[in-house]
Write a protein that holds these residues in place. Structure first.
Motif, PDB file in Angstrom:
ATOM      1  N   ASP A 292      42.831  36.792  45.623  1.00 35.75           N
ATOM      2  CA  ASP A 292      42.513  37.190  44.424  1.00 35.75           C
ATOM      3  C   ASP A 292      41.681  38.225  44.099  1.00 35.75           C
ATOM      4  N   MET A 293      42.196  39.523  43.495  1.00 34.78           N
ATOM      5  CA  MET A 293      41.196  40.742  43.451  1.00 34.78           C
ATOM      6  C   MET A 293      41.612  41.132  42.158  1.00 34.78           C
ATOM      7  N   PRO A 294      40.957  40.791  40.861  1.00 35.47           N
ATOM      8  CA  PRO A 294      41.010  41.298  39.691  1.00 35.47           C
ATOM      9  C   PRO A 294      40.702  42.635  39.570  1.00 35.47           C
ATOM     10  N   PHE A 295      39.783  43.461  40.316  1.00 40.96           N
ATOM     11  CA  PHE A 295      39.485  44.567  40.126  1.00 40.96           C
ATOM     12  C   PHE A 295      40.410  45.803  40.733  1.00 40.96           C
ATOM     13  N   THR A 296      40.571  46.678  39.847  1.00 40.74           N
ATOM     14  CA  THR A 296      41.423  48.004  40.644  1.00 40.74           C
ATOM     15  C   THR A 296      40.298  48.967  41.319  1.00 40.74           C
ATOM     16  N   ALA A 297      40.680  49.294  42.359  1.00 41.82           N
ATOM     17  CA  ALA A 297      39.962  50.212  43.237  1.00 41.82           C
ATOM     18  C   ALA A 297      40.181  51.564  42.743  1.00 41.82           C
ATOM     19  N   ARG A 298      39.199  52.552  42.932  1.00 46.10           N
ATOM     20  CA  ARG A 298      39.379  53.844  42.687  1.00 46.10           C
ATOM     21  C   ARG A 298      38.591  54.520  43.801  1.00 46.10           C
ATOM     22  N   LEU A 299      39.092  55.664  44.208  1.00 51.92           N
ATOM     23  CA  LEU A 299      38.521  56.533  45.284  1.00 51.92           C
ATOM     24  C   LEU A 299      38.000  57.684  44.873  1.00 51.92           C
ATOM     25  N   SER A 300      36.709  58.123  45.678  1.00 50.66           N
ATOM     26  CA  SER A 300      36.073  59.261  45.369  1.00 50.66           C
ATOM     27  C   SER A 300      37.117  60.499  45.368  1.00 50.66           C
ATOM     28  N   PRO A 301      36.877  61.589  44.969  1.00 49.78           N
ATOM     29  CA  PRO A 301      37.801  62.693  45.119  1.00 49.78           C
ATOM     30  C   PRO A 301      37.245  63.674  46.186  1.00 49.78           C
TER      31      PRO A 301
ATOM     32  N   LEU B  47      29.492  46.481  41.871  1.00 44.94           N
ATOM     33  CA  LEU B  47      29.762  45.339  42.708  1.00 44.94           C
ATOM     34  C   LEU B  47      31.239  45.071  42.564  1.00 44.94           C
ATOM     35  N   GLU B  48      31.973  45.216  41.416  1.00 40.25           N
ATOM     36  CA  GLU B  48      33.257  45.159  41.427  1.00 40.25           C
ATOM     37  C   GLU B  48      34.150  46.243  42.224  1.00 40.25           C
ATOM     38  N   HIS B  49      33.359  47.383  42.064  1.00 39.23           N
ATOM     39  CA  HIS B  49      33.879  48.501  42.919  1.00 39.23           C
ATOM     40  C   HIS B  49      33.623  48.216  44.467  1.00 39.23           C
ATOM     41  N   TRP B  50      32.404  47.637  44.580  1.00 39.81           N
ATOM     42  CA  TRP B  50      32.218  47.216  46.077  1.00 39.81           C
ATOM     43  C   TRP B  50      33.187  46.318  46.778  1.00 39.81           C
ATOM     44  N   LEU B  51      33.544  45.413  45.870  1.00 49.90           N
ATOM     45  CA  LEU B  51      34.624  44.329  46.259  1.00 49.90           C
ATOM     46  C   LEU B  51      36.066  45.104  46.600  1.00 49.90           C
ATOM     47  N   SER B  52      36.553  45.654  45.560  1.00 51.61           N
ATOM     48  CA  SER B  52      37.707  46.147  45.647  1.00 51.61           C
ATOM     49  C   SER B  52      37.648  47.579  46.831  1.00 51.61           C
ATOM     50  N   GLY B  53      36.723  48.178  46.634  1.00 49.32           N
ATOM     51  CA  GLY B  53      36.822  49.188  48.094  1.00 49.32           C
ATOM     52  C   GLY B  53      36.811  48.681  49.205  1.00 49.32           C
ATOM     53  N   ILE B  54      35.907  47.403  49.676  1.00 47.10           N
ATOM     54  CA  ILE B  54      36.170  46.965  50.717  1.00 47.10           C
ATOM     55  C   ILE B  54      37.309  46.356  51.207  1.00 47.10           C
ATOM     56  N   LEU B  55      37.970  45.577  50.406  1.00 43.16           N
ATOM     57  CA  LEU B  55      39.496  45.298  50.370  1.00 43.16           C
ATOM     58  C   LEU B  55      40.329  46.452  50.685  1.00 43.16           C
ATOM     59  N   VAL B  56      40.265  47.494  49.827  1.00 40.75           N
ATOM     60  CA  VAL B  56      41.167  48.496  50.343  1.00 40.75           C
ATOM     61  C   VAL B  56      41.065  49.091  51.600  1.00 40.75           C
TER      62      VAL B  56
END
Length: 773
Positions: free
Chosen positions: A412-421, A715-724
């Motif tokens: 379950d990953m409820p947060f959408t990842a965004r990547l730095s430009p 922390l939401e970015h942290w979680l989604s970024g690590i999964l990506v």
């Protein structure tokens, strides 16, 4: 009504002994409780309740060598803490009155001044039996103990009291906690760390201040606490779930989490209890001695530490004996019940409460037979077949097994990842930084130290992870985050490659001991760096802490040191060829994963507006720990093949679950996935329900609330970024593992295949690659 399950066979490595002053303590505690208003008229207890529970017998078993005066005082403490628990149940839990409960707890802290000699440390006039009892106990206890002990004991007492609100909140929400959350919170609300503090008092064996926060002492305290609480959960399940409506019970927690029967959950709780006791033994035997030598502890202090350990052992065995006798708990019909005829000694321990009650018991033998010191050892086995099978299983794992590609559970990953430009530029700049620091070259004079080259660094693609964790960072910020991730990952690869192959724990410790010199807190001068680890750390430290104040630098350095020490723990555990205990593994995995370090990077932009006690609060720790557990277990499920097949690792939760439950890989992956998803749900629960209450409890300003809301977003970015990153990098796929194993860094300079401890995976991978090519 039938019992909900049969008590399992218990692992009892130490015999119970009874203090000869039990009758004196029993009479004293009854008189003391009446004088403090805890009996008739309290609305909570009558004298018959106190006699039936027989806390003097508990203390006489758990403190068998205490003097008469000390036993009486310790017994008063236990009378008080059990009265507090029942008083809180009647006045606040049953009516579910959280606000009144919080006000009650706020006042209790006023009765524990850490410096009673301070004229400003006066206590208010007690308004109820709980306050009256605490005021008297504190005044009688603290003069014999140091200021350090007072602070530790006051904190553990406050935790014990304060976390009752957590239990009340769960009852209000109708929520059964997940297993990891439960273990963490039970240590506070269950009170065993508090009991460990009283062991220091009763045994007159105070732990030196410089040792109290070290890993061995913390593990001994925590393993002791978990075993005490899990034992209590088995005996109190019937009372808590059927009478009190309690949702915080280990049997219920596993019954709910595993979806199994109550009997199966009870057996699993007992297995975990056994594992924690064996963790205690392992720590005492393998970690305590080196710690005392390393810290140059004086002989009298070493004796005190050993007496403290013995006191914790006495508490375990004595606490079990008391549970078998107390009418407070379910204790009939268990498998641990000895036969009176078979022993020819004490009466049937498990049948005592149901037949004669405790009011007339004057000692361990009771009316059924002779008692005395050592009789419990004759009646109870010291171990069980199940316990020894588990111990043997944890040490018989075959390394470098062929396991095939990692299996990823539904997450379950409820947060959408965004990547730095700035990602593409960060990738190139990290390669340049790695060359300048020497991370991509072998270290002069250090065998096996060519662990990375540029191709491997690009495959690992740590800027991708940084870009997901910090999507709004500028170029410098993204480079800094990428550098820390690269340095930490390089170190995590370097230690087993350089020190693990040669079993050089001394060399690893010497390396670790030098690294703090490259993280100056004040204006200390750094020594010249001698290798890539030191050069990289020195550069990152100066760039990261340039604008920090002293307190922030000290906190950040501690986060790095925690990760460094955890690498030594992994090496030591690998050398002992032992699959870790589940609880010890999860707690240490947060450190080896670098959770504190990377979360500290998330906090850097928050400024000084948040009081430190907010970050130390239960909800914030729960938020961070649940996030850390999800992220680190993402790593475990993705890296399973890499670690088990290619590296001969024993530090992976899927393997830990396989070992603990003696189950197959598919079931272990499913359990791991369920735990990850439950930790994600806990993260969301804390954000939705506990943080708003925390904000109100601390009276935070609107600006402070916005800062903490921003931290949650980080922390939401942290979680989604690590999964990506795990999904898209080339560190864990089988084809990449085979390619790098066949052509490791520096392979062109090695005409022969590597040999020695830890290199089997390389040879296996090369053979497999050739066969498949």
């Amino acid at each position: 009504m039938d019992q909900p399950f049969d008590l399992p066979d218990f692992y009892l490595p130490h015999p119970a002994r009874l203090n000869p002053h039990v009758d004196t303590a029993r009479a004293h505690s009854t008189r003391w409780a009446r004088e403090r208003g805890m009996l008739e008229g309290s609305g909570v207890w009558e004298e018959a309740d106190l006699l039936a529970h027989d806390y003097a017998l508990l203390c006489a078993y758990t403190h068998p060598d205490a003097t008469a005066d000390d036993l009486a005082l310790v017994t008063d403490w236990y009378v008080w803490v059990f009265f507090f628990d029942d008083h809180f149940l009647e006045l606040y839990k049953r009516p579910q009155d959280r606000e009144a409960g919080r006000a009650h707890l706020d006042r209790l802290a006023l009765f524990m001044p850490t410096d009673p000699a301070d004229p400003a440390a006066g206590t208010p006039e007690p308004r109820n039996p709980v306050e009256a009892g605490l005021a008297d106990l504190w005044a009688r206890t603290v003069p014999a103990m140091s200021a350090d002990w007072r602070e530790r004991f006051a904190l553990s007492t406050e935790n014990l009291l304060r976390e009752s609100l957590w239990e009340l909140s769960n009852i209000n929400a109708g929520r059964v906690p997940n297993p990891v959350e439960y273990i963490e919170m039970r240590r506070k609300v269950g009170g065993a760390p508090w009991s460990a503090g009283l062991v220091e008092f009763a045994a007159r064996a105070e732990v030196p201040a410089e040792l109290a926060a070290t890993r061995p002492l913390c593990v001994l305290r925590d393993a002791f606490s978990d075993a005490v609480h899990l034992r209590n959960d088995l005996f109190s399940y019937e009372r808590e779930t059927r009478d009190e409506g309690e949702l915080s019970n280990g049997v219920l927690v596993l019954e709910t989490f595993l979806g199994c029967s109550t009997q199966e959950a009870a057996e699993s709780v007992n297995d975990l209890l056994t594992s924690r006791l064996q963790q205690f033994e392992s720590t005492a035997l393998t970690e305590l001695g080196p710690l005392l030598a390393e810290k140059h502890v004086r002989p009298d202090q070493s004796a005190a530490v050993l007496a403290y350990v013995k006191g914790l052992q006495d508490w375990q065995s004595g606490g079990h004996e008391w549970h078998l006798r107390s009418s407070r708990y379910m204790n009939g019909g268990g498998a641990a019940a000895p036969s009176t005829a078979a022993t020819g000694g004490p009466l049937s321990l498990l049948g005592v409460a149901g037949t004669a009650g405790l009011g007339g018991l004057g000692g361990p033998g009771g009316p059924g037979g002779p008692g005395g010191l050592g009789m419990s050892a004759a009646a109870l086995p010291s171990t069980t077949r199940r316990a020894e099978e588990a111990r043997a299983r944890s040490r018989s794992h075959v390394l470098f097994q062929r396991v095939g590609p990692s299996e990823i559970p539904a997450l379950d990953m409820p947060f959408t990842a965004r990547l730095s430009p700035h990602l593409d530029g960060a990738r190139e700049r990290l390669v340049g930084w790695a060359h300048r620091t020497g991370i991509l070259q072998p270290q002069p004079g250090v065998p096996h130290s060519h662990v990375w080259d540029e191709a491997l660094l690009r495959d690992i693609d740590l800027p991708l992870c940084a870009a997901g964790i910090h999507p709004d960072a500028d170029e410098d910020g993204l480079d800094l985050s990428s550098g820390w991730l690269a340095w930490g990952t390089y170190g995590d690869d370097y230690y087993p490659a350089v020190f693990g192959r040669t079993r050089d724990l001394a060399g690893a410790k010497a390396t670790t001991d030098r690294l703090p010199a490259f993280m100056p807190v004040e204006n200390d001068l750094m020594p010249p760096p001698t290798n890539a680890l030191e050069r990289g750390l020195a550069d990152l430290w100066l760039r990261t802490t340039a604008t920090m104040d002293t307190a922030a630098r000290r906190t950040f350095r501690r986060a790095v040191e925690v990760m460094l020490q955890s690498w030594l723990w992994e090496l030591d555990n690998q050398f002992h060829h032992r699959i870790p205990d589940p609880v010890d593994y999860l707690e240490m995995r947060r450190m080896t994963f670098g959770s504190d370090l990377t979360m500290s990077l998330c906090r850097l932009g928050h400024g000084p507006g948040i009081p430190p006690e907010v970050y130390r609060s239960g909800p914030m720790r729960s938020l961070e720990n649940s996030a850390a557990d999800f992220a680190m277990l993402v790593n475990d499920v993705f890296s399973y093949q890499k670690e088990i097949e290619f590296e001969g690792e024993v530090h992976n939760l899927v393997l830990v679950v396989q070992d603990f439950f003696d189950c197959g890989r598919a079931q272990a992956v499913a359990v791991t996935g369920d735990l990850m998803n439950s930790r994600m749900r806990q993260f969301q629960h804390v954000v939705a329900h506990e943080l708003p209450v925390l904000y109100d409890d601390f009276g935070l300003s609107d600006d402070a609330r916005r800062v903490l809301d921003g931290y949650v977003t980080d922390l939401e970015h942290w979680l989604s970024g690590i999964l990506v990153w795990h999904e898209d990098c080339r560190r864990y796929r089988e084809e990449d593992l085979l390619r790098h194993a066949a052509h490791p860094p520096g392979a062109s300079a090695l005409p022969l295949a590597p040999t020695g401890l830890g290199t089997s995976a390389v040879r296996l991978a090369r053979t497999a690659a050739a066969a498949r090519g």
